[in-house]
Design an enzyme around this catalytic site. Sequence first.
Site, PDB file in Angstrom:
ATOM      1  N   ASP A 200       0.887  -1.278  -0.080  1.00  0.00           N
ATOM      2  CA  ASP A 200      -0.209  -0.021  -0.031  1.00  0.00           C
ATOM      3  C   ASP A 200       0.758   1.365   0.127  1.00  0.00           C
ATOM      4  O   ASP A 200       1.683   1.532   0.999  1.00  0.00           O
ATOM      5  CB  ASP A 200      -0.802   0.116   1.130  1.00  0.00           C
ATOM      6  CG  ASP A 200      -1.744   1.056   1.178  1.00  0.00           C
ATOM      7  OD1 ASP A 200      -1.347   2.311   0.867  1.00  0.00           O
ATOM      8  OD2 ASP A 200      -2.951   0.845   1.452  1.00  0.00           O
ATOM      9  N   HIS A 201       0.932   1.759  -1.166  1.00  0.00           N
ATOM     10  CA  HIS A 201       2.223   2.811  -1.190  1.00  0.00           C
ATOM     11  C   HIS A 201       1.986   4.001  -0.365  1.00  0.00           C
ATOM     12  O   HIS A 201       3.003   4.612  -0.070  1.00  0.00           O
ATOM     13  CB  HIS A 201       2.386   3.251  -2.651  1.00  0.00           C
ATOM     14  CG  HIS A 201       1.710   4.076  -3.212  1.00  0.00           C
ATOM     15  ND1 HIS A 201       0.329   3.917  -3.808  1.00  0.00           N
ATOM     16  CD2 HIS A 201       1.814   5.541  -3.397  1.00  0.00           C
ATOM     17  CE1 HIS A 201      -0.259   5.042  -4.255  1.00  0.00           C
ATOM     18  NE2 HIS A 201       0.677   6.034  -3.917  1.00  0.00           N
ATOM     19  N   HIS A 263      -5.652   3.017   0.930  1.00  0.00           N
ATOM     20  CA  HIS A 263      -4.842   4.143   1.377  1.00  0.00           C
ATOM     21  C   HIS A 263      -5.463   4.990   2.501  1.00  0.00           C
ATOM     22  O   HIS A 263      -5.041   5.153   3.436  1.00  0.00           O
ATOM     23  CB  HIS A 263      -4.501   5.133   0.135  1.00  0.00           C
ATOM     24  CG  HIS A 263      -3.995   4.351  -1.017  1.00  0.00           C
ATOM     25  ND1 HIS A 263      -3.122   3.344  -0.919  1.00  0.00           N
ATOM     26  CD2 HIS A 263      -4.328   4.682  -2.424  1.00  0.00           C
ATOM     27  CE1 HIS A 263      -2.732   3.078  -2.177  1.00  0.00           C
ATOM     28  NE2 HIS A 263      -3.601   3.739  -3.094  1.00  0.00           N
TER      29      HIS A 263
HETATM   30  C1  BG6 Z   1      -3.372   4.723  -6.651  1.00  0.00           C
HETATM   31  C2  BG6 Z   1      -4.545   4.934  -7.390  1.00  0.00           C
HETATM   32  O1  BG6 Z   1      -3.139   3.630  -5.806  1.00  0.00           O
HETATM   33  O2  BG6 Z   1      -2.865   5.925  -6.100  1.00  0.00           O
HETATM   34  C3  BG6 Z   1      -4.727   6.258  -8.253  1.00  0.00           C
HETATM   35  O3  BG6 Z   1      -4.955   3.615  -8.185  1.00  0.00           O
HETATM   36  C4  BG6 Z   1      -4.126   7.270  -7.609  1.00  0.00           C
HETATM   37  O4  BG6 Z   1      -5.989   6.180  -8.918  1.00  0.00           O
HETATM   38  C5  BG6 Z   1      -2.799   7.169  -6.610  1.00  0.00           C
HETATM   39  O5  BG6 Z   1      -4.317   8.301  -8.495  1.00  0.00           O
HETATM   40  C6  BG6 Z   1      -2.586   8.390  -5.820  1.00  0.00           C
HETATM   41  O6  BG6 Z   1      -1.294   8.048  -5.489  1.00  0.00           O
HETATM   42  P1  BG6 Z   1      -0.250   9.381  -4.965  1.00  0.00           P
HETATM   43  O7  BG6 Z   1       0.755   8.894  -4.374  1.00  0.00           O
HETATM   44  O8  BG6 Z   1      -0.241  10.255  -6.126  1.00  0.00           O
HETATM   45  O9  BG6 Z   1      -1.130  10.217  -3.969  1.00  0.00           O
END
Ligand code: BG6
Length: 511
Positions: A200-201, A263
Amino acid sequence: MPTEPFQSNPLRDGLNLRSIPDPCSLIIFGASGDLTHRKLVPALYNLAADGALPQAISVVGFARRDKTSEVFRKELGEAVRKFSRQAVNDELWENFSNSITYHRSEFDNPEGYVSLARHLEELDAARGTRGNRLFYLAVAPDQFEVILENLRKSGLNTAAPGSWARVIVEKPFGTDLPSARRLNDLVESAFDESQTYRIDHYLGKETAQNIMVMRFANAIFEAMWNSRYIDHVQITASEPLGVEGRAGYYDKSGALRDMVQNHLLQLLCLTAMEPPAGLDADSIRDEKVKVLRSLRPLAGDEVFRHVVRAQYGAGAVNGKRVAAYRDELNVNPESNTETFVALEVNVDNWRWAGVPFFIRVGKRLPKGGTEIAVQFKSVPPVLFRATGETVDDNVLVIRIQPDEGISLRMCAKMPGSSLRIEPVKMDFHYGTSFGKATPEAYERLLLDAMSGDATLFARRDEVEEAWKFIDLIHEAWRTRSNDLAIYSAGSWGPSEADELIKRHEATWRRL
Ligand code: BG6
């Protein structure tokens, strides 16, 4: 079931940093894809530039397209120049790229895995990677099964004594609870939980990690972190971007699955959880699971009172005209997929009883930003009433991105002979306080997986508990479609979202 040998590495316990991970091979399935080019290889390059990678590493791209390792390295070199956080040093890239090879195979061809095993053994001998293997599934979920099955059949899921084998699984981790369970069972048929790293980044973002430090290393916050002092919490993730060529995936997913299930519920858990018994992965994840289990389920009519879903129509973002979602390439022109969702969530436990958590996420909003705003209760309306001055409530804002940091709004007396009260901000910016750039989430996560630290990865029960909560909302949504609101691209979402929070006598923050 293969289990991982115990690694005695006290420096890498839990959130602690930082020792250099063991030598290993990283095998990326889906090596021709977007994630590899935009995130994974730039992250590896930056780790190499920071001297954080193991002394011996090999990166093997596994994909279907026919190409040589030279061509693959060249393509990755271009991607790194485009997407790297730090400017690329040619010599360093040349050096690092020597560790990259390309292995062409169909995902369902057992032969491809036999030859992969041979290739990895050769790399162990040539580069000293010691039989340690980290498999990265950067592919669409419909490919997981065949890859995992072949890894198991070829024995690549088991490491030789004294070595390890691990797997990183990318989102989406299922589309509902039954599919997530199936997927978990599938992963478990090849790798046990101690070998599994579900990405989960958001957990890899520096500021998300700081939530725990801020809460538990500062007496002033934790003492007030409860329903006695906090009125409500707002968690917002706002993006100006639209679906950006990902309609095939997004139109089936929608904002609730794409962002909230993973997230944003993770951010909520970090904000709401109790202090863990220790900094090890399971102690932290145990506390997050308790929060997920305490979420008041939203079902049936409750969903329509507490959840707003909406989709962007045509509009303008940053002065540029943009099409309606339904007119985007590869989107069903009658799509009811939500690109915006706002919800009121209650954590029914001792600490949070009566404190709503408002979550808001959307695409094509005016500004990009993710933040957690903790809104404190008002002071008793007595002392300053006679002055006619407004006393604004305290708000603690944790900015996840951009301009990572924390700010606290408080009231101060304006200089002068009369009593004038104005809100002022105490502001902490990561950039200026620490004077160094924040690493990308994927850098931290790759390094942690190489080091065997699962703290910033989702455990099986976390993923499944989150789906339980989300599935009930989808169930209610399936019974109606007339609740989908339309908002203009470039606006802050539909008025229904404003109404939702207004019931609590609050308004959404403007980012
Ligand atoms: C991803 C989603 O997990 O996270 C995308 O699939 C989203 O739709 C993205 O744009 C947002 O990540 P960050 O790091 O740019 O906030």
